[in-house]
Design a protein around this motif. Structure first.
Motif, mmCIF file in Angstrom:
data_model
loop_
_atom_site.group_PDB
_atom_site.id
_atom_site.type_symbol
_atom_site.label_atom_id
_atom_site.label_comp_id
_atom_site.label_asym_id
_atom_site.label_seq_id
_atom_site.Cartn_x
_atom_site.Cartn_y
_atom_site.Cartn_z
ATOM 1 N N UNK A 73 28.163 -2.001 -17.190
ATOM 2 C CA UNK A 73 29.392 -2.671 -16.781
ATOM 3 C C UNK A 73 29.179 -3.497 -15.515
ATOM 4 N N UNK A 74 27.882 -3.752 -15.203
ATOM 5 C CA UNK A 74 27.468 -4.570 -14.053
ATOM 6 C C UNK A 74 27.820 -3.947 -12.706
ATOM 7 N N UNK A 75 27.935 -2.618 -12.666
ATOM 8 C CA UNK A 75 28.143 -1.917 -11.392
ATOM 9 C C UNK A 75 26.780 -1.604 -10.789
ATOM 10 N N UNK A 76 26.598 -1.956 -9.516
ATOM 11 C CA UNK A 76 25.319 -1.796 -8.822
ATOM 12 C C UNK A 76 25.289 -0.479 -8.058
ATOM 13 N N UNK A 77 24.131 0.217 -8.113
ATOM 14 C CA UNK A 77 23.952 1.496 -7.438
ATOM 15 C C UNK A 77 22.659 1.493 -6.630
ATOM 16 N N UNK A 78 22.657 2.223 -5.530
ATOM 17 C CA UNK A 78 21.416 2.531 -4.819
ATOM 18 C C UNK A 78 20.660 3.581 -5.627
ATOM 19 N N UNK A 79 19.374 3.340 -5.869
ATOM 20 C CA UNK A 79 18.573 4.306 -6.616
ATOM 21 C C UNK A 79 17.818 5.198 -5.630
ATOM 22 N N UNK A 80 18.169 6.456 -5.566
ATOM 23 C CA UNK A 80 17.546 7.386 -4.625
ATOM 24 C C UNK A 80 16.228 7.947 -5.148
ATOM 25 N N UNK A 81 15.942 7.741 -6.410
ATOM 26 C CA UNK A 81 14.727 8.282 -7.017
ATOM 27 C C UNK A 81 15.046 9.294 -8.098
ATOM 28 N N UNK A 82 14.102 9.483 -9.027
ATOM 29 C CA UNK A 82 14.253 10.444 -10.123
ATOM 30 C C UNK A 82 15.491 10.174 -10.978
ATOM 31 N N UNK A 83 15.952 8.924 -10.978
ATOM 32 C CA UNK A 83 17.102 8.563 -11.790
ATOM 33 C C UNK A 83 18.450 8.860 -11.163
ATOM 34 N N UNK A 84 18.470 9.360 -9.929
ATOM 35 C CA UNK A 84 19.742 9.657 -9.253
ATOM 36 C C UNK A 84 20.195 8.451 -8.444
ATOM 37 N N UNK A 85 21.451 8.100 -8.606
ATOM 38 C CA UNK A 85 21.995 6.882 -8.014
ATOM 39 C C UNK A 85 23.211 7.184 -7.150
ATOM 40 N N UNK A 86 23.440 6.272 -6.217
ATOM 41 C CA UNK A 86 24.536 6.409 -5.266
ATOM 42 C C UNK A 86 25.392 5.150 -5.331
ATOM 43 N N UNK A 87 26.691 5.273 -5.540
ATOM 44 C CA UNK A 87 27.554 4.069 -5.558
ATOM 45 C C UNK A 87 27.473 3.338 -4.229
ATOM 46 N N UNK A 124 0.850 -1.197 0.000
ATOM 47 C CA UNK A 124 0.000 0.000 0.000
ATOM 48 C C UNK A 124 0.883 1.243 0.000
ATOM 49 N N UNK A 125 0.275 2.388 0.215
ATOM 50 C CA UNK A 125 1.035 3.625 0.152
ATOM 51 C C UNK A 125 0.892 4.268 -1.213
ATOM 52 N N UNK A 126 1.807 5.178 -1.522
ATOM 53 C CA UNK A 126 1.717 5.958 -2.755
ATOM 54 C C UNK A 126 2.062 5.126 -3.981
ATOM 55 N N UNK A 127 3.049 4.227 -3.872
ATOM 56 C CA UNK A 127 3.571 3.508 -5.029
ATOM 57 C C UNK A 127 3.299 2.009 -4.926
ATOM 58 N N UNK A 128 3.230 1.362 -6.080
ATOM 59 C CA UNK A 128 3.078 -0.088 -6.132
ATOM 60 C C UNK A 128 4.425 -0.774 -6.307
ATOM 61 N N UNK A 129 5.413 -0.051 -6.808
ATOM 62 C CA UNK A 129 6.742 -0.609 -7.009
ATOM 63 C C UNK A 129 7.796 0.354 -6.478
ATOM 64 N N UNK A 130 8.882 -0.220 -5.989
ATOM 65 C CA UNK A 130 10.020 0.558 -5.490
ATOM 66 C C UNK A 130 11.240 0.176 -6.302
ATOM 67 N N UNK A 131 11.809 1.129 -7.025
ATOM 68 C CA UNK A 131 13.031 0.882 -7.800
ATOM 69 C C UNK A 131 14.221 0.993 -6.856
ATOM 70 N N UNK A 132 14.641 -0.128 -6.332
ATOM 71 C CA UNK A 132 15.610 -0.189 -5.236
ATOM 72 C C UNK A 132 17.031 0.087 -5.714
ATOM 73 N N UNK A 133 17.464 -0.675 -6.713
ATOM 74 C CA UNK A 133 18.815 -0.571 -7.255
ATOM 75 C C UNK A 133 18.750 -0.324 -8.761
ATOM 76 N N UNK A 134 19.870 0.156 -9.295
ATOM 77 C CA UNK A 134 20.103 0.219 -10.732
ATOM 78 C C UNK A 134 21.469 -0.414 -11.002
ATOM 79 N N UNK A 135 21.603 -1.027 -12.174
ATOM 80 C CA UNK A 135 22.889 -1.604 -12.565
ATOM 81 C C UNK A 135 23.246 -1.081 -13.945
ATOM 82 N N UNK A 136 24.480 -0.578 -14.071
ATOM 83 C CA UNK A 136 24.888 -0.029 -15.353
ATOM 84 C C UNK A 136 25.354 -1.142 -16.299
#
Length: 217
Positions: A202-216, A188-200
């Protein structure tokens, strides 16, 4: 870099401001009602074009100004990850006839727990949130299932939710085209899905903070 658009209209004494971030309205109302620093933090009172107000606080992070949620959060609190470059900050402040250099001096550096707060906002439930601990509990209760890719990163995922973060790098990275997305499905809440991580690519994993901004990680 996300686009920041702003324009004013109306009489000087009742001047109105339309402010868009990434093509979405984040504030529409009287110009004088947007910014305050009365609490000691530089604060925006956003409304996303509605009659409700949702306050966010400014934090410095490298060469960016990041707007973080202001605790406590009512059940209907609305939040979007908003990041200005320093240039965008100066342009907006100058347009609004504020002295950008003065306000930049009072902005605090972001803490690791505040970055974690931004990250978890994408998965909060519908209840009131008083502090980071209650947000963690809300997120854990709100997760229904993990995408296959995220299941393979479940140890990293759970550690990031449960443990304190250590901030090693002061840089944000914008996601590229065709980056892989790791999703948690929500109840429940505002969203049905949470985009937790992104991977580039080169297979480098990032924390996805939202709006496409990522943190190593």
């Amino acid at each position: 870099m996300k686009k920041l658009d702003f324009k004013t209209y109306g009489e000087f004494t009742d001047e109105m401001l339309n402010l868009k971030y990434d093509s979405q309205i984040i504030y529409e109302g009287y110009t004088d009602n947007l910014i305050t620093s009365i609490t000691g933090d530089l604060e925006l009172k956003l409304n996303y074009g509605t009659s409700n107000t949702y306050s966010v606080l400014a934090r410095k992070f490298g060469d960016h100004v990041v707007w973080i949620p202001k605790l406590p959060l009512d059940s209907d609190y609305r939040y979007k990850t908003i990041v200005f470059t320093l240039r965008q900050f100066v342009e907006l402040w100058t347009f609004l006839k504020y002295r950008a250099e003065n306000d930049l001096e009072i902005i605090k550096n972001i803490r690791s727990d505040e970055l974690k707060l931004i990250w978890m906002m994408g998965a909060r439930g519908a209840e009131r949130i008083d502090d980071t601990s209650s947000l963690i509990q809300s997120v854990k209760k709100n997760i229904l299932a993990l995408s296959t890719s995220l299941e393979h990163q479940d140890t990293t995922f759970n550690n990031l939710i449960q443990n304190n973060w250590v901030l090693n790098k002061d840089r944000l990275i914008e996601e590229g085209d065709n980056w892989e997305c790791f999703i948690a499905y929500l109840d429940n809440g505002v969203h049905e899905e949470w985009e937790v991580f992104k991977k580039d690519q080169e297979d480098v994993l990032y924390i996805h903070l939202g709006s496409g901004y990522c943190l190593p990680i």
